[in-house]
Design a protein around this motif. Structure first.
Motif, mmCIF file in Angstrom:
data_model
loop_
_atom_site.group_PDB
_atom_site.id
_atom_site.type_symbol
_atom_site.label_atom_id
_atom_site.label_comp_id
_atom_site.label_asym_id
_atom_site.label_seq_id
_atom_site.Cartn_x
_atom_site.Cartn_y
_atom_site.Cartn_z
ATOM 1 N N PHE A 319 15.818 -1.750 9.409
ATOM 2 C CA PHE A 319 14.629 -1.436 8.609
ATOM 3 C C PHE A 319 14.646 0.033 8.182
ATOM 4 C CE2 PHE A 319 10.050 -0.294 8.308
ATOM 5 C CZ PHE A 319 9.703 -1.147 7.269
ATOM 6 N N ILE A 322 17.095 0.204 5.123
ATOM 7 C CA ILE A 322 16.683 -0.420 3.858
ATOM 8 C C ILE A 322 15.462 0.261 3.243
ATOM 9 C CG2 ILE A 322 17.633 -2.643 4.557
ATOM 10 C CD1 ILE A 322 14.751 -3.609 4.999
ATOM 11 N N ASN A 323 14.795 1.133 3.985
ATOM 12 C CA ASN A 323 13.662 1.864 3.427
ATOM 13 C C ASN A 323 14.067 2.747 2.259
ATOM 14 O OD1 ASN A 323 10.661 2.328 4.681
ATOM 15 N ND2 ASN A 323 12.005 1.208 6.070
ATOM 16 N N SER A 327 14.338 -0.950 -4.490
ATOM 17 C CA SER A 327 13.330 -2.021 -4.510
ATOM 18 C C SER A 327 12.255 -1.773 -3.461
ATOM 19 C CB SER A 327 13.993 -3.378 -4.270
ATOM 20 O OG SER A 327 14.736 -3.368 -3.063
ATOM 21 N N PHE A 328 12.652 -1.285 -2.288
ATOM 22 C CA PHE A 328 11.678 -1.023 -1.227
ATOM 23 C C PHE A 328 10.801 0.172 -1.585
ATOM 24 C CE2 PHE A 328 9.927 0.372 2.751
ATOM 25 C CZ PHE A 328 9.719 -0.808 3.447
ATOM 26 N N LYS A 332 6.744 0.152 -1.949
ATOM 27 C CA LYS A 332 5.898 1.013 -1.127
ATOM 28 C C LYS A 332 5.041 1.941 -1.985
ATOM 29 C CE LYS A 332 7.262 4.638 1.268
ATOM 30 N NZ LYS A 332 7.780 5.596 2.264
#
Length: 434
Positions: A319, A322-323, A327-328, A332
């Motif tokens: 996690f 991938i932050n 796209s993330f 956010k």
């Protein structure tokens, strides 16, 4: 059981306490000539607490101004008046507040891990040397000085929650839960601890089909107290939409990474950890985990908790990686959490890795010839590594490592004699110029 263990292993416990005292003693002997971490301490956080203490606005209104910074910034951008560290800086001189805080953190780290492991992980009396050794190693981690009990107090907090979850609790368990929000920060650790506890409660609900009302109440109490302590932050995030914090600005300009960069970031975090939430698992803990894993595989044994906790560490590191994906970041930046660093689930790593370490040592102890001797060697190496850890980097060293730290001392950084000369040369009231 735990009091019996205490009595019958007095020598090991006293030896560990002595080592912890030796780890902290240099801070007191060297005084303001102690090397202090610059990054996020000397250059910022220590100054914020000192400025707040001297501003006369520690109990000021939400939008009152702190004039000493940038010609005035809102009071709500500073720590809460209910924060223990802020109170220490109000009561003591900066260096005294610093070492009192450091001492509390490391002592409570040892006590918390000792209680957690002895009651909920390694109850067998012959494993008490692992309990004491791992507790000592955890307490020697170079915690960031301004996390308070955010990291150092996690074992103590989990101990209290597990007692309440089992129904075998005492009043001090509730006192531990009640005290933690006052000595930690919601944005750095509190939010992520609450999320983890809620998931833990939901897991129990699904597995047992029973609503554990006391466990739920304890989580609610912790959450409500964080809201009370951090009421300025909560209001700023969810109600006062007119103020753009630096973290929101950071989020809007973040540079995305590709999938390979995300995987590299995940692996790097899994192996080395992150200096703000230091776990230092790569040197002894990971090799111990690999040895324990091979033992379980070759002997076709199971240790569900060991596997589950490793899996959680893997997910947290994934996690974390991938932050940084585009796209993330886009997702956010379109939510209320655009100024919130969701990567801080890694704050759980120090607690998880040291529980995993204790379980790995238990597996080695119980399954191979000379297992106890190997475990003692691994504990000694880990404790020695942390006690002598020094040099550069973004850690606040203690023990022997403090004596060879490359950080500037408290006096060198603030240079009181030099600034007294500057003050004398200018010879004007300080509120008349910037």
């Amino acid at each position: 059981m735990r009091f019996q263990i205490f009595k019958e292993n007095k020598f090991l416990l006293l030896l560990s306490i002595l080592i912890l005292i030796l780890y902290l003693v240099p801070f007191y002997i060297l005084g303001e000539n102690t090397p202090i971490l610059v990054h996020d301490v000397h250059d910022s956080t220590l100054v914020w607490y000192k400025v707040l203490a001297e501003s006369g606005q520690i109990f000021g209104s939400y939008d009152s101004k702190i004039d000493q910074v940038m010609n005035g910034i809102p009071r709500f951008t500073f720590p809460s008046e209910f924060n223990v560290i802020a109170i220490l800086y109000l009561l003591f001189e900066p260096y005294s507040a610093y070492i009192i805080n450091i001492s509390f953190m490391h002592i409570l780290a040892f006590i918390g891990m000792y209680l957690l492991l002895s009651r909920h992980a390694l109850q067998k009396e012959e494993l008490i040397y692992i309990v004491i050794g791992v507790s000592l190693a955890f307490s020697l981690l170079p915690f960031n000085p301004y996390r308070g009990l955010g990291i150092a107090g996690m074992p103590l907090l989990l101990y209290a929650f597990l007692n309440i979850r089992s129904g075998d609790w005492q009043i001090y368990d509730w006192l531990i839960i009640g005290f933690t929000p006052f000595y930690s920060l919601f944005a750095l650790t509190g939010f992520f601890v609450l999320c983890s506890l809620i998931l833990f409660w939901l897991y129990d609900l699904i597995k047992t089909k029973k609503f554990n009302s006391l466990f739920f109440l304890a989580i609610t109490v912790l959450g409500l107290l964080y809201c009370i302590v951090e009421y300025r932050l909560i209001y700023c995030m969810f109600i006062d939409s007119g103020y753009i914090s630096n973290r929101v600005e950071f989020g809007l300009i973040s540079t995305p990474i590709d999938i390979w960069g995300a995987l590299y970031s995940s692996f790097n975090n899994l192996f080395y950890g992150q200096y703000h939430f230091v776990s230092l698992q790569n040197f002894v803990i990971l090799p111990s985990v690999i040895i324990a894993g091979l033992i379980l595989f070759l002997k076709k044994q199971r240790c569900d908790l060991f596997i589950i906790l490793i899996g959680i560490c893997l997910l947290i590191s994934l996690f974390y990686g991938i932050n940084g994906l585009e796209s993330f970041l886009s997702l956010k930046n379109n939510t209320l959490f655009k100024g919130f660093q969701l990567t801080r689930f890694i704050s759980l790593h120090p607690l998880l890795w040291f529980i995993i370490f204790s379980l790995a040592l238990k597996i080695i102890h119980s399954n191979i010839k000379y297992g106890k001797q190997i475990v003692i060697f691994l504990i000694i190496v880990q404790v020695g590594f942390l006690f002598t850890l020094g040099g550069g980097g973004n850690y606040q060293y203690g023990g022997a490592g403090l004596l060879r730290s490359d950080h500037m001392t408290f006096n060198e950084f603030f240079s009181p004699e030099l600034f007294a000369e500057i003050d004398h040369a200018i010879s004007l009231p300080k509120d008349s110029y910037r």
